[in-house]
Design an enzyme around this catalytic site. Structure first.
Site, PDB file in Angstrom:
ATOM      1  N   LYS A   1      42.436  24.405  27.205  1.00  0.00           N
ATOM      2  CA  LYS A   1      43.795  25.203  26.245  1.00  0.00           C
ATOM      3  C   LYS A   1      42.859  26.902  26.511  1.00  0.00           C
ATOM      4  O   LYS A   1      41.809  26.625  25.311  1.00  0.00           O
ATOM      5  CB  LYS A   1      44.811  24.984  26.076  1.00  0.00           C
ATOM      6  CG  LYS A   1      45.521  25.618  25.078  1.00  0.00           C
ATOM      7  CD  LYS A   1      46.454  24.702  24.191  1.00  0.00           C
ATOM      8  CE  LYS A   1      47.433  26.104  22.819  1.00  0.00           C
ATOM      9  NZ  LYS A   1      47.722  25.150  21.995  1.00  0.00           N
TER      10      LYS A   1
ATOM     11  N   ASP B   1      46.956  32.448  18.437  1.00  0.00           N
ATOM     12  CA  ASP B   1      48.709  31.867  18.390  1.00  0.00           C
ATOM     13  C   ASP B   1      48.884  32.574  17.305  1.00  0.00           C
ATOM     14  O   ASP B   1      49.367  31.504  16.958  1.00  0.00           O
ATOM     15  CB  ASP B   1      48.508  30.623  19.026  1.00  0.00           C
ATOM     16  CG  ASP B   1      49.643  29.612  19.054  1.00  0.00           C
ATOM     17  OD1 ASP B   1      51.219  30.385  19.092  1.00  0.00           O
ATOM     18  OD2 ASP B   1      49.634  28.302  18.904  1.00  0.00           O
TER      19      ASP B   1
ATOM     20  N   LYS C   1      54.882  31.771  13.848  1.00  0.00           N
ATOM     21  CA  LYS C   1      54.440  30.917  12.841  1.00  0.00           C
ATOM     22  C   LYS C   1      54.224  31.443  11.457  1.00  0.00           C
ATOM     23  O   LYS C   1      54.382  32.983  11.077  1.00  0.00           O
ATOM     24  CB  LYS C   1      52.917  30.754  12.941  1.00  0.00           C
ATOM     25  CG  LYS C   1      52.569  29.962  13.840  1.00  0.00           C
ATOM     26  CD  LYS C   1      50.889  29.033  14.615  1.00  0.00           C
ATOM     27  CE  LYS C   1      50.638  28.678  15.248  1.00  0.00           C
ATOM     28  NZ  LYS C   1      51.386  27.236  15.598  1.00  0.00           N
TER      29      LYS C   1
ATOM     30  N   ASP D   1      42.658  28.195  18.519  1.00  0.00           N
ATOM     31  CA  ASP D   1      43.615  27.606  20.149  1.00  0.00           C
ATOM     32  C   ASP D   1      42.595  27.882  21.603  1.00  0.00           C
ATOM     33  O   ASP D   1      43.467  27.302  22.078  1.00  0.00           O
ATOM     34  CB  ASP D   1      44.733  28.155  19.866  1.00  0.00           C
ATOM     35  CG  ASP D   1      45.853  27.377  20.061  1.00  0.00           C
ATOM     36  OD1 ASP D   1      45.704  26.300  19.801  1.00  0.00           O
ATOM     37  OD2 ASP D   1      47.422  27.994  20.412  1.00  0.00           O
TER      38      ASP D   1
ATOM     39  N   ASP E   1      56.511  28.614  20.352  1.00  0.00           N
ATOM     40  CA  ASP E   1      54.854  27.841  19.875  1.00  0.00           C
ATOM     41  C   ASP E   1      54.548  27.403  20.189  1.00  0.00           C
ATOM     42  O   ASP E   1      53.264  26.616  20.758  1.00  0.00           O
ATOM     43  CB  ASP E   1      55.413  27.693  18.423  1.00  0.00           C
ATOM     44  CG  ASP E   1      54.344  28.240  17.480  1.00  0.00           C
ATOM     45  OD1 ASP E   1      53.125  28.540  18.320  1.00  0.00           O
ATOM     46  OD2 ASP E   1      54.133  26.950  16.629  1.00  0.00           O
TER      47      ASP E   1
ATOM     48  N   GLU F   1      53.628  26.509  23.267  1.00  0.00           N
ATOM     49  CA  GLU F   1      52.788  27.517  24.649  1.00  0.00           C
ATOM     50  C   GLU F   1      51.530  27.385  25.417  1.00  0.00           C
ATOM     51  O   GLU F   1      51.905  27.383  26.998  1.00  0.00           O
ATOM     52  CB  GLU F   1      52.946  28.756  23.908  1.00  0.00           C
ATOM     53  CG  GLU F   1      51.436  29.123  23.562  1.00  0.00           C
ATOM     54  CD  GLU F   1      50.742  27.942  22.048  1.00  0.00           C
ATOM     55  OE1 GLU F   1      52.009  27.765  21.630  1.00  0.00           O
ATOM     56  OE2 GLU F   1      49.332  27.640  22.011  1.00  0.00           O
TER      57      GLU F   1
ATOM     58  N   ARG G   1      51.337  23.821  26.202  1.00  0.00           N
ATOM     59  CA  ARG G   1      52.063  22.921  27.326  1.00  0.00           C
ATOM     60  C   ARG G   1      52.243  23.925  28.351  1.00  0.00           C
ATOM     61  O   ARG G   1      52.104  23.712  29.817  1.00  0.00           O
ATOM     62  CB  ARG G   1      53.020  22.293  26.871  1.00  0.00           C
ATOM     63  CG  ARG G   1      54.101  22.722  26.904  1.00  0.00           C
ATOM     64  CD  ARG G   1      54.781  22.075  25.381  1.00  0.00           C
ATOM     65  NE  ARG G   1      54.466  20.770  24.196  1.00  0.00           N
ATOM     66  CZ  ARG G   1      54.771  20.967  23.758  1.00  0.00           C
ATOM     67  NH1 ARG G   1      55.995  19.939  23.102  1.00  0.00           N
ATOM     68  NH2 ARG G   1      53.786  20.272  21.753  1.00  0.00           N
TER      69      ARG G   1
HETATM   70  N1  BES Z   1      48.561  25.807  18.927  1.00  0.00           N
HETATM   71  C1  BES Z   1      49.527  24.891  18.388  1.00  0.00           C
HETATM   72  C2  BES Z   1      49.392  23.369  17.765  1.00  0.00           C
HETATM   73  C3  BES Z   1      47.962  23.527  16.243  1.00  0.00           C
HETATM   74  C4  BES Z   1      49.023  23.263  15.260  1.00  0.00           C
HETATM   75  C5  BES Z   1      46.619  22.894  16.106  1.00  0.00           C
HETATM   76  C6  BES Z   1      48.162  23.398  13.757  1.00  0.00           C
HETATM   77  C7  BES Z   1      46.134  23.780  14.373  1.00  0.00           C
HETATM   78  C8  BES Z   1      46.488  22.980  14.092  1.00  0.00           C
HETATM   79  C9  BES Z   1      50.259  25.147  18.993  1.00  0.00           C
HETATM   80  O1  BES Z   1      50.836  26.083  20.190  1.00  0.00           O
HETATM   81  C10 BES Z   1      52.095  24.929  18.635  1.00  0.00           C
HETATM   82  O2  BES Z   1      51.849  25.857  17.284  1.00  0.00           O
HETATM   83  N2  BES Z   1      52.586  23.866  18.718  1.00  0.00           N
HETATM   84  C11 BES Z   1      53.993  23.325  17.877  1.00  0.00           C
HETATM   85  C12 BES Z   1      54.763  22.660  19.246  1.00  0.00           C
HETATM   86  C13 BES Z   1      56.095  22.189  17.934  1.00  0.00           C
HETATM   87  C14 BES Z   1      56.706  24.068  18.052  1.00  0.00           C
HETATM   88  C15 BES Z   1      56.706  21.531  19.181  1.00  0.00           C
HETATM   89  C16 BES Z   1      53.159  22.034  16.562  1.00  0.00           C
HETATM   90  O3  BES Z   1      52.227  21.659  16.587  1.00  0.00           O
HETATM   91  O4  BES Z   1      54.269  22.531  15.741  1.00  0.00           O
HETATM   92 ZN    ZN Z   2      51.841  27.320  19.606  1.00  0.00          ZN
HETATM   93 ZN    ZN Z   3      49.105  26.744  20.407  1.00  0.00          ZN
END
Ligand code: BES
Ligand code: ZN
Ligand code: ZN
Length: 488
Positions: free
Chosen positions: A252, A257, A264, A275, A334, A336, A338
């Site tokens: 990734k 992000d 966020k 990220d 968010d 994104e 996946r």
């Molecule tokens: N890059 C984030 C995941 C992340 C969050 C990594 C905190 C490290 C620390 C990812 O893109 C994301 O925002 N995922 C969301 C998914 C949710 C919306 C289903 C998450 O984990 O909140």
């Molecule tokens: Zn995200």
């Molecule tokens: Zn992310």
């Protein structure tokens, strides 16, 4: 700092700092002629990480650092000890140091090659400081580290350890750059530069027009809200001998992000520069492959984009089409990672056709809640791949823990207006599993596959002398190299 190897049986030449390793209940084996005060010997117990610095009373070393390894030390204690020696030398403003492993206790510590590798990894990674944000970076006086150990096996181990340490540092340097420094285009340039380091590595970079041609609506959908154009990077390593297996590594590469329209919170949002850590691990592997042969053909595929919010950005509820025709309702912009990985996995399945695919992604906050910062979440479709990755994690100190791919999370991705949604609805928890199952759909069931959720381990890990504390950890690079070198 330059790291070199020498034979520990040779007479010691003068050095400002001699570091000597000793486990618990073992008297430190000082090289011939070196003497230290009785009090230092008495204070030192060999307990793990209880080091003792002393002036030398005789011999060519000015100072001696006794490094405590604890009981039955493995590679991890050796890595940590070497890193502490380097840090002690730097703190004292010394120009060089020597780390000494005598002929005794070699077997108990895993053999000369394993010791050499661990010491070189620890010294190389422990010397790393990120200065890419400073206008006038401080330069360290420490310019040389000599690793002294027994025989040719030790020297070969040092060589491999150095290659792996440099690859880890390369990947941390990518991670630590700010979002405006490392853009998708800059990441692609870094990948390209890797192909110039070895004739066995080639690199192809695809732009948004090429993505459009291939039908990568998910990757393009994430990139819509950003002025910086997305990139798809494809690195290939071909081994010396004809390969029997093909492995694809997918990382990734979100260079920042912000969450998109599902923005966020601002606290700690700066951390989303990391990220792209999955892509840093993949590029790190190719950094190592330029110097280290593995018996398989390796493909590195990195989808890279920013995730920002502007008038063009994907809105919650928008529907995009993946390269394999799957339509996806983006309920949360968010989620994104996946999406861009979904298209990258389609690409791997259709164009690369590997025997095994492994993706690495800072995919979910949920895995940080579940496993914390010291262990990565791992999903695998075969027991063999799972066992190999667990073993590689134990050997490298980059631990992984198996998590289950449950059907209910796959079912909950269906049922909306499109073929899939990008989050579970209703939300049944297990957010890391839901993310993994979304990816699973795109790689399918014909290719052996593993997904590593490295959201916790890519940064924020506890300080372990050679890694952790502030900044990126470079997690994944040494883990995957260990996995690859173990294949036939
Ligand atoms: N890059 C984030 C995941 C992340 C969050 C990594 C905190 C490290 C620390 C990812 O893109 C994301 O925002 N995922 C969301 C998914 C949710 C919306 C289903 C998450 O984990 O909140
Ligand atoms: Zn995200
Ligand atoms: Zn992310």
């Amino acid at each position: 700092m330059r790291i070199t190897a020498t034979d520990s049986s040779k007479a010691l030449t003068s050095t400002p700092l001699l570091a000597v390793l000793a486990s618990e209940d073992e008297t430190p084996a000082l090289p011939r002629g070196v003497r230290i005060p009785a009090a230092a010997k008495k204070d030192f117990t060999g307990k793990a990480r209880r080091d003792r610095m002393t002036d030398a009373t005789a011999g060519p070393a000015d100072r001696v650092l006794l490094l405590g390894l604890g009981k039955e030390p493995g590679a991890e204690e050796l890595r940590r000890a070497a890193a502490r020696a380097v840090k002690a030398a730097r703190k004292l403003g010394l120009s060089s140091l020597r780390i000494h492993q005598g002929a005794g206790s070699v077997k108990a510590r895993g053999g000369a090659a394993a010791i050499g590798q661990a010491l070189a990894e620890g010294a190389g990674m422990g010397a790393y400081v990120y200065t890419g944000g400073k206008s006038k970076p401080k330069t360290s006086k420490l310019s040389r580290c000599v690793l002294a150990g027994p025989g040719a096996g030790f020297r070969a181990g040092v060589r491999d350890g150095l290659t792996l340490a440099e690859a880890n540092v390369f990947s941390r340097d990518l991670q630590n750059q700010a979002g405006n420094q490392l853009t998708p285009r800059a990441l692609a340039a870094a990948a390209r530069s890797l192909s110039t380091r070895s004739p066995r590595i080639s690199c192809r970079v695809m732009n948004e027009a090429a993505m459009k041609k291939m039908g990568m609506g998910l990757l393009l959908g994430v990139s819509r809200g950003s002025v910086e154009p997305a990139r798809l990077i494809h690195l290939v390593y071909r081994p010396r001998k004809k390969a029997k297996r093909k492995v694809a590594l997918v990382g990734k590469g979100l260079t920042f992000d912000a969450g998109g329209i599902s923005l966020k919170p601002s606290a700690k949002m700066d951390e989303m520069r990391y990220d792209m850590s999955g892509s840093a691990a993949v590029l790190g592997v190719f950094h190592a492959l330029a110097k280290m042969d593995v018996p398989v053909e390796v493909h590195g595929v990195v989808p890279s984009s920013e995730n920002l919010a502007d008038g063009m950005a994907t809105k919650p509820g928008d529907i995009h089409k993946a390269m394999d025709g799957t339509t996806v309702e983006v309920l949360n912009t968010d989620a994104e990672g996946r999406l861009i990985l979904g298209d990258a996995l389609c690409y791997v399945r259709k164009r690369v056709k590997p025997d095994t695919a492994i993706d690495l992604a800072t995919l979910t906050g949920a895995v940080v809640v579940g496993l914390g910062h010291e262990i990565s979440g791992m999903y695998a479709t075969t027991d063999d791949l799972r066992d190999r990755l667990v073993a590689a994690g134990e050997a490298t100190g980059e631990a992984v823990w198996p998590l289950p791919l449950l059907d209910v999370h796959m079912r909950n991705l269906r049922g909306g207006p499109a073929d899939l949604r990008n989050i579970n609805q209703p939300n049944i928890g297990g957010g890391s599993i839901a993310g993994a199952q979304f990816l699973h759909h795109f790689i399918g069931d014909d290719i052996e596959w593993s997904h590593l959720d490295i959201a916790g381990t890519a940064w924020g890990a506890e300080a372990r002398d050679y890694v952790g504390g502030r900044g990126g950890t470079g997690v994944g690079t040494r883990l995957l190299m260990r996995y690859l070198t173990g294949l036939k």
